[in-house]
Design a protein around this motif. Structure first.
Motif, PDB file in Angstrom:
ATOM      1  N   VAL A 150       3.169 -73.059  16.249  1.00 30.77           N
ATOM      2  CA  VAL A 150       2.313 -71.372  16.401  1.00 30.77           C
ATOM      3  C   VAL A 150       3.150 -70.498  18.222  1.00 30.77           C
ATOM      4  O   VAL A 150       3.204 -69.647  18.192  1.00 30.77           O
ATOM      5  CB  VAL A 150       0.611 -71.889  16.705  1.00 30.77           C
ATOM      6  N   ALA A 151       3.122 -71.837  18.965  1.00 31.00           N
ATOM      7  CA  ALA A 151       3.652 -71.421  19.921  1.00 31.00           C
ATOM      8  C   ALA A 151       4.819 -70.570  20.136  1.00 31.00           C
ATOM      9  O   ALA A 151       5.215 -69.745  20.705  1.00 31.00           O
ATOM     10  CB  ALA A 151       3.481 -72.322  20.880  1.00 31.00           C
ATOM     11  N   LYS A 152       5.674 -70.993  19.427  1.00 31.91           N
ATOM     12  CA  LYS A 152       7.392 -70.050  18.743  1.00 31.91           C
ATOM     13  C   LYS A 152       7.389 -69.421  17.390  1.00 31.91           C
ATOM     14  O   LYS A 152       7.880 -68.453  17.576  1.00 31.91           O
ATOM     15  CB  LYS A 152       8.477 -71.627  18.180  1.00 31.91           C
ATOM     16  N   ASN A 153       5.231 -68.816  17.183  1.00 28.62           N
ATOM     17  CA  ASN A 153       5.797 -67.999  16.165  1.00 28.62           C
ATOM     18  C   ASN A 153       5.797 -66.575  16.103  1.00 28.62           C
ATOM     19  O   ASN A 153       5.224 -65.642  17.552  1.00 28.62           O
ATOM     20  CB  ASN A 153       4.519 -67.675  14.973  1.00 28.62           C
ATOM     21  N   GLN A 154       6.656 -65.846  15.709  1.00 27.22           N
ATOM     22  CA  GLN A 154       7.080 -64.681  15.589  1.00 27.22           C
ATOM     23  C   GLN A 154       6.187 -63.660  14.932  1.00 27.22           C
ATOM     24  O   GLN A 154       6.655 -62.256  15.064  1.00 27.22           O
ATOM     25  CB  GLN A 154       8.545 -63.755  15.668  1.00 27.22           C
ATOM     26  N   ASP A 155       5.486 -64.088  14.532  1.00 25.82           N
ATOM     27  CA  ASP A 155       4.566 -63.554  12.707  1.00 25.82           C
ATOM     28  C   ASP A 155       3.947 -62.379  13.223  1.00 25.82           C
ATOM     29  O   ASP A 155       2.665 -62.924  14.046  1.00 25.82           O
ATOM     30  CB  ASP A 155       3.879 -64.528  12.053  1.00 25.82           C
ATOM     31  N   GLN A 156       3.952 -60.754  13.160  1.00 25.47           N
ATOM     32  CA  GLN A 156       2.925 -59.979  13.900  1.00 25.47           C
ATOM     33  C   GLN A 156       1.716 -59.674  12.393  1.00 25.47           C
ATOM     34  O   GLN A 156       1.484 -58.543  12.864  1.00 25.47           O
ATOM     35  CB  GLN A 156       4.124 -58.720  14.056  1.00 25.47           C
ATOM     36  N   SER A 157       2.140 -59.864  11.733  1.00 19.18           N
ATOM     37  CA  SER A 157       1.676 -59.694  10.372  1.00 19.18           C
ATOM     38  C   SER A 157      -0.619 -60.194  10.971  1.00 19.18           C
ATOM     39  O   SER A 157      -0.148 -60.978  11.832  1.00 19.18           O
ATOM     40  CB  SER A 157       1.765 -60.099   9.056  1.00 19.18           C
ATOM     41  N   TRP A 158      -1.392 -58.996  10.253  1.00 19.81           N
ATOM     42  CA  TRP A 158      -2.715 -59.395  11.189  1.00 19.81           C
ATOM     43  C   TRP A 158      -2.825 -60.299   9.960  1.00 19.81           C
ATOM     44  O   TRP A 158      -2.997 -60.563   8.856  1.00 19.81           O
ATOM     45  CB  TRP A 158      -3.258 -57.767  10.816  1.00 19.81           C
ATOM     46  N   ILE A 159      -4.088 -60.964  10.510  1.00 18.73           N
ATOM     47  CA  ILE A 159      -5.050 -62.412   9.872  1.00 18.73           C
ATOM     48  C   ILE A 159      -6.407 -62.055  10.707  1.00 18.73           C
ATOM     49  O   ILE A 159      -6.655 -61.654  11.559  1.00 18.73           O
ATOM     50  CB  ILE A 159      -4.440 -63.687  10.316  1.00 18.73           C
ATOM     51  N   LYS A 160      -7.497 -62.193  10.111  1.00 18.61           N
ATOM     52  CA  LYS A 160      -8.897 -61.783  10.219  1.00 18.61           C
ATOM     53  C   LYS A 160     -10.055 -63.979   8.946  1.00 18.61           C
ATOM     54  O   LYS A 160      -9.529 -62.879   8.443  1.00 18.61           O
ATOM     55  CB  LYS A 160      -9.077 -60.354   9.846  1.00 18.61           C
ATOM     56  N   LYS A 161     -10.430 -64.296  10.231  1.00 20.41           N
ATOM     57  CA  LYS A 161     -10.874 -64.993   9.849  1.00 20.41           C
ATOM     58  C   LYS A 161     -12.875 -64.777   9.563  1.00 20.41           C
ATOM     59  O   LYS A 161     -12.892 -63.907   9.665  1.00 20.41           O
ATOM     60  CB  LYS A 161     -11.174 -66.022  11.061  1.00 20.41           C
ATOM     61  N   VAL A 162     -12.355 -65.294   7.760  1.00 20.91           N
ATOM     62  CA  VAL A 162     -13.687 -64.432   7.145  1.00 20.91           C
ATOM     63  C   VAL A 162     -15.009 -65.527   7.552  1.00 20.91           C
ATOM     64  O   VAL A 162     -14.910 -67.012   7.494  1.00 20.91           O
ATOM     65  CB  VAL A 162     -13.624 -65.088   5.577  1.00 20.91           C
ATOM     66  N   ARG A 163     -16.227 -64.764   7.955  1.00 23.28           N
ATOM     67  CA  ARG A 163     -16.662 -65.211   7.993  1.00 23.28           C
ATOM     68  C   ARG A 163     -18.268 -66.560   7.533  1.00 23.28           C
ATOM     69  O   ARG A 163     -18.776 -67.545   7.903  1.00 23.28           O
ATOM     70  CB  ARG A 163     -18.334 -64.517   9.307  1.00 23.28           C
ATOM     71  N   ASN A 164     -18.151 -65.690   6.697  1.00 23.35           N
ATOM     72  CA  ASN A 164     -19.311 -65.476   5.292  1.00 23.35           C
ATOM     73  C   ASN A 164     -18.553 -65.414   3.478  1.00 23.35           C
ATOM     74  O   ASN A 164     -18.758 -64.355   3.813  1.00 23.35           O
ATOM     75  CB  ASN A 164     -20.494 -65.316   5.940  1.00 23.35           C
ATOM     76  N   VAL A 165     -18.054 -66.344   3.710  1.00 23.22           N
ATOM     77  CA  VAL A 165     -17.244 -65.938   2.065  1.00 23.22           C
ATOM     78  C   VAL A 165     -18.028 -65.257   1.425  1.00 23.22           C
ATOM     79  O   VAL A 165     -17.629 -65.085   0.241  1.00 23.22           O
ATOM     80  CB  VAL A 165     -16.641 -68.048   1.479  1.00 23.22           C
ATOM     81  N   SER A 166     -19.230 -66.079   0.776  1.00 21.09           N
ATOM     82  CA  SER A 166     -20.280 -65.667   0.036  1.00 21.09           C
ATOM     83  C   SER A 166     -20.922 -63.700   0.229  1.00 21.09           C
ATOM     84  O   SER A 166     -20.976 -63.310  -1.069  1.00 21.09           O
ATOM     85  CB  SER A 166     -21.940 -65.465   0.228  1.00 21.09           C
ATOM     86  N   GLU A 167     -19.392 -63.440   1.581  1.00 21.26           N
ATOM     87  CA  GLU A 167     -19.848 -61.895   1.312  1.00 21.26           C
ATOM     88  C   GLU A 167     -18.695 -61.114   1.559  1.00 21.26           C
ATOM     89  O   GLU A 167     -19.078 -59.732   1.432  1.00 21.26           O
ATOM     90  CB  GLU A 167     -20.361 -61.921   2.908  1.00 21.26           C
ATOM     91  N   LEU A 168     -17.479 -62.278   0.985  1.00 17.56           N
ATOM     92  CA  LEU A 168     -16.204 -61.387   0.661  1.00 17.56           C
ATOM     93  C   LEU A 168     -16.593 -60.955  -0.338  1.00 17.56           C
ATOM     94  O   LEU A 168     -16.813 -61.192  -1.961  1.00 17.56           O
ATOM     95  CB  LEU A 168     -15.429 -62.664   0.157  1.00 17.56           C
ATOM     96  N   ASP A 169     -15.540 -59.656  -0.295  1.00 12.80           N
ATOM     97  CA  ASP A 169     -15.638 -58.437  -1.948  1.00 12.80           C
ATOM     98  C   ASP A 169     -14.251 -58.793  -2.853  1.00 12.80           C
ATOM     99  O   ASP A 169     -13.411 -58.930  -1.725  1.00 12.80           O
ATOM    100  CB  ASP A 169     -15.374 -56.525  -1.405  1.00 12.80           C
ATOM    101  N   ASP A 170     -14.349 -58.836  -3.859  1.00 17.05           N
ATOM    102  CA  ASP A 170     -12.939 -59.243  -4.463  1.00 17.05           C
ATOM    103  C   ASP A 170     -12.465 -58.072  -5.260  1.00 17.05           C
ATOM    104  O   ASP A 170     -12.115 -57.660  -5.932  1.00 17.05           O
ATOM    105  CB  ASP A 170     -13.485 -60.181  -4.732  1.00 17.05           C
TER     106      ASP A 170
END
Length: 170
Positions: A150-170
């Motif tokens: 993680v300290a060396k990672n250069q990936d600039q892609s976004w990532i978003k933690k989902v708080r409640n799986v039951s609210e996810l849209d599919d």
């Protein structure tokens, strides 16, 4: 932890409808394998595609497990689950109903024609490293490996933690 009980870390993802159900079903099938004990599951994350970006966003989760299976046997079980969920390998880094990858296996280094552990691309992927870091913090074999990557990672892609799986849209 006995050596035969090293924790194995998987990355699980889907970007083909119904993404949530695909991952939930894969997790159920994984838990149903008698030789596997799921010890932890990360939060779910929504992520942009990696590699081939012209496709739908993914949902990803990391899983920590112990198993009495060999690496090749575990890989075969993961392929059975992928096939049960109609995984098709048509486009490299393309859309998929489910993707189950072995990322880490304790401190082991595995290099066979079918399997490389740690996963060859893990060090370059936020969607693998960040969920795995969340559940490997207390693992003396894998936690430090993940922290270094993680300290060396250069990936600039976004990532978003989902708080409640039951609210996810599919």
């Amino acid at each position: 932890m006995p050596s035969n009980q090293e924790r194995v870390y998987l990355s699980v993802g889907s970007n083909i409808h119904p993404r949530v159900q695909n991952i939930q079903r894969a997790l159920r099938l994984l838990r149903a394998v008698a030789a596997i004990t799921v010890v932890a599951t990360s939060h779910w994350y929504e992520t942009e595609p990696w590699g081939n970006r012209d496709q739908a966003n993914f949902y990803n989760v990391s899983v920590a497990l112990t198993t009495t299976l060999t690496p090749d046997e575990l890989l075969a079980e993961l392929h059975v689950i992928e096939q049960a969920l109609h995984r098709r390998r048509l486009i490299h880094w393309g859309p998929r109903t489910i993707d189950l990858d072995i990322i880490f296996w304790g401190a082991r280094q595995i290099h066979t024609p079918l399997l490389t552990v740690p996963h060859a691309q893990a060090a370059h992927r936020n969607f693998v490293l960040l969920p795995t870091q969340e559940i490997a913090a207390d693992d003396p074999l894998v936690g430090p490996q993940v922290d270094r990557l993680v300290a060396k990672n250069q990936d600039q892609s976004w990532i978003k933690k989902v708080r409640n799986v039951s609210e996810l849209d599919d």
